[in-house]
Design a protein around this motif. Structure first.
Motif, PDB file in Angstrom:
ATOM      1  N   LEU A  17      24.663  28.330  35.952  1.00  0.00           N
ATOM      2  CA  LEU A  17      25.838  27.948  36.733  1.00  0.00           C
ATOM      3  C   LEU A  17      27.037  28.008  35.802  1.00  0.00           C
ATOM      4  O   LEU A  17      27.078  27.294  34.792  1.00  0.00           O
ATOM      5  CB  LEU A  17      25.685  26.539  37.309  1.00  0.00           C
ATOM      6  N   VAL A  18      27.994  28.870  36.116  1.00  0.00           N
ATOM      7  CA  VAL A  18      29.242  28.920  35.362  1.00  0.00           C
ATOM      8  C   VAL A  18      30.321  28.325  36.252  1.00  0.00           C
ATOM      9  O   VAL A  18      30.787  28.952  37.208  1.00  0.00           O
ATOM     10  CB  VAL A  18      29.607  30.347  34.932  1.00  0.00           C
ATOM     11  N   ALA A  19      30.673  27.094  35.958  1.00  0.00           N
ATOM     12  CA  ALA A  19      31.691  26.372  36.721  1.00  0.00           C
ATOM     13  C   ALA A  19      33.057  26.750  36.173  1.00  0.00           C
ATOM     14  O   ALA A  19      33.375  26.441  35.027  1.00  0.00           O
ATOM     15  CB  ALA A  19      31.464  24.868  36.614  1.00  0.00           C
ATOM     16  N   GLY A  20      33.850  27.431  36.980  1.00  0.00           N
ATOM     17  CA  GLY A  20      35.129  27.945  36.514  1.00  0.00           C
ATOM     18  C   GLY A  20      34.967  29.362  36.015  1.00  0.00           C
ATOM     19  O   GLY A  20      35.279  29.669  34.866  1.00  0.00           O
ATOM     20  N   ALA A  21      34.473  30.248  36.885  1.00  0.00           N
ATOM     21  CA  ALA A  21      34.149  31.620  36.478  1.00  0.00           C
ATOM     22  C   ALA A  21      35.074  32.644  37.104  1.00  0.00           C
ATOM     23  O   ALA A  21      34.746  33.822  37.162  1.00  0.00           O
ATOM     24  CB  ALA A  21      32.704  31.938  36.862  1.00  0.00           C
ATOM     25  N   THR A  22      36.236  32.223  37.544  1.00  0.00           N
ATOM     26  CA  THR A  22      37.123  33.119  38.278  1.00  0.00           C
ATOM     27  C   THR A  22      37.694  34.222  37.404  1.00  0.00           C
ATOM     28  O   THR A  22      37.858  35.356  37.851  1.00  0.00           O
ATOM     29  CB  THR A  22      38.285  32.322  38.900  1.00  0.00           C
ATOM     30  N   GLY A  26      35.445  32.403  31.439  1.00  0.00           N
ATOM     31  CA  GLY A  26      34.417  32.046  32.411  1.00  0.00           C
ATOM     32  C   GLY A  26      33.805  33.268  33.049  1.00  0.00           C
ATOM     33  O   GLY A  26      32.572  33.376  33.180  1.00  0.00           O
ATOM     34  N   ARG A  27      34.654  34.204  33.454  1.00  0.00           N
ATOM     35  CA  ARG A  27      34.151  35.442  34.052  1.00  0.00           C
ATOM     36  C   ARG A  27      33.288  36.204  33.056  1.00  0.00           C
ATOM     37  O   ARG A  27      32.197  36.683  33.390  1.00  0.00           O
ATOM     38  CB  ARG A  27      35.302  36.308  34.535  1.00  0.00           C
ATOM     39  N   ALA A  28      33.759  36.345  31.823  1.00  0.00           N
ATOM     40  CA  ALA A  28      33.022  37.112  30.820  1.00  0.00           C
ATOM     41  C   ALA A  28      31.670  36.477  30.517  1.00  0.00           C
ATOM     42  O   ALA A  28      30.668  37.184  30.360  1.00  0.00           O
ATOM     43  CB  ALA A  28      33.850  37.231  29.544  1.00  0.00           C
ATOM     44  N   MET A  29      31.626  35.154  30.420  1.00  0.00           N
ATOM     45  CA  MET A  29      30.345  34.501  30.161  1.00  0.00           C
ATOM     46  C   MET A  29      29.383  34.728  31.314  1.00  0.00           C
ATOM     47  O   MET A  29      28.188  34.983  31.107  1.00  0.00           O
ATOM     48  CB  MET A  29      30.572  33.008  29.904  1.00  0.00           C
ATOM     49  N   ALA A  30      29.872  34.630  32.540  1.00  0.00           N
ATOM     50  CA  ALA A  30      29.023  34.870  33.703  1.00  0.00           C
ATOM     51  C   ALA A  30      28.469  36.293  33.676  1.00  0.00           C
ATOM     52  O   ALA A  30      27.265  36.514  33.905  1.00  0.00           O
ATOM     53  CB  ALA A  30      29.816  34.618  34.985  1.00  0.00           C
ATOM     54  N   GLU A  58      42.663  37.024  40.699  1.00  0.00           N
ATOM     55  CA  GLU A  58      41.231  37.104  40.421  1.00  0.00           C
ATOM     56  C   GLU A  58      40.455  36.147  41.332  1.00  0.00           C
ATOM     57  O   GLU A  58      40.920  35.045  41.629  1.00  0.00           O
ATOM     58  CB  GLU A  58      40.940  36.765  38.957  1.00  0.00           C
ATOM     59  N   THR A  59      39.245  36.552  41.731  1.00  0.00           N
ATOM     60  CA  THR A  59      38.443  35.725  42.636  1.00  0.00           C
ATOM     61  C   THR A  59      37.010  35.575  42.139  1.00  0.00           C
ATOM     62  O   THR A  59      36.525  36.389  41.344  1.00  0.00           O
ATOM     63  CB  THR A  59      38.389  36.337  44.056  1.00  0.00           C
TER      64      THR A  59
END
Length: 309
Positions: A17-22, A26-30, A58-59
């Protein structure tokens, strides 16, 4: 050499779960967790139907699609992590669909537009300051409260508190009381969670990127990822900047490490992890922002940023 993005397939069957992945880190870690084989739930408030107060394009749906394209399974779940019922429902959904949670990345932020640098606390906008603390501290606490009972069902769980600055770097005042608190709190939260997770075989760390070339930062300097070096003339220290890919690859490698418990309670940086896990940024370099700032910016050493890449 460790394959870029973490051990290939090293997270197959794992749930993150990546909370704050927009966007940004956050996006890169996801994406990199997905590249390593994980199923990744990505959350945030910016969707194709509605923008958050950050008001950027970004979404989370975009992020989920990037995770899947990288080889993982991306699942977007619109979530305001200040709303307890939304977070509770999110975790219940993960439990129902997967029955486990192996990696929790607390990356919720969205407070850049609230910062008033070089403004005394008595002159600062109190509403903005308190909102910043809610976004950076309360969201992380709420998410951990609801998600950790699922994570500790199996030993080996990992919690990553994402912040800006290592514990050593943040000994220097960050120029705004609310921002200083917001970016030191996740470091202390990781230390506290490390004590609570230890008996359950879990690990908690705080991780920071360096000078991050996020979408917002690139826009601020009027450059793109392809032309980012053009901004060095305006801001010389931007020469040490890193793309979000570096922290993404570093975190994926950390999550796949069977001996990650050795880091429990630590304050880590993307540059430090990149060295340990032998991963590079997207351009093949390995920037170590905090070593550069310690030696050159604060220490007075005569050296160029290129020597720290």
């Amino acid at each position: 050499m460790q394959p870029q993005g973490g051990q290939a397939g090293g997270l197959a069957g794992r749930i993150a779960l990546v909370a704050g992945a927009t966007r940004g880190a956050g996006r890169a870690m996801a994406v990199e967790l997905g590249r390593a084989g994980a199923t990744v739930y990505v959350t945030g408030r910016s969707t194709r139907a509605r923008r958050s107060e950050v008001d950027r394009p970004e979404t989370i749906e975009d992020t989920a699609e990037l995770v899947t394209a990288a080889g993982g399974t991306g699942i977007a779940v619109p979530t305001d992590h200040l709303e307890r019922e939304q977070v509770k429902a999110l975790v219940e959904r993960i439990d129902e669909e997967q029955g486990r949670l192996d990696v929790l990345v607390n990356d919720v932020w969205g407070g850049d537009h609230l910062i008033e640098f070089d403004t005394k606390v008595w002159d600062a906008d109190l509403d903005k300051g308190l909102r910043m603390l809610r976004l950076s501290v309360e969201t992380h606490a709420v998410t951990s409260h609801y998600a950790l009972p699922l994570l500790i069902r199996r030993p080996g769980g990992l919690v990553i508190e994402v912040t800006d600055g290592t514990a050593e770097f943040n000994k220097t005042y960050r120029g705004n009381l609310f921002y200083d608190l917001a970016k030191n709190a996740p470091i202390r939260m990781a230390y506290g969670l490390a004590q609570e997770l230890k008996e359950h075989g879990g690990t908690a760390v705080s991780v920071t990127p360096g000078f991050l070339r996020s979408e917002q930062m690139l826009e601020h300097f009027g450059v793109t990822e392809a032309t980012w070096r053009d901004a060095i003339e305006k801001s010389p220290h931007f020469a040490i900047a890193e793309s979000p890919v570096l922290i993404g690859r570093a975190v994926a490698a950390l999550a796949a490490d069977p001996d990650k418990a050795r880091w429990n309670g630590s304050s880590l940086s993307s540059g430090e992890l990149a060295k340990v896990y032998d991963v590079d940024d997207a351009d093949g370099s390995r920037p170590d922002c905090f070593a550069y700032f310690k030696d050159v910016v604060f220490g007075g050493k005569e050296a160029s940023a290129e020597e720290y890449r």
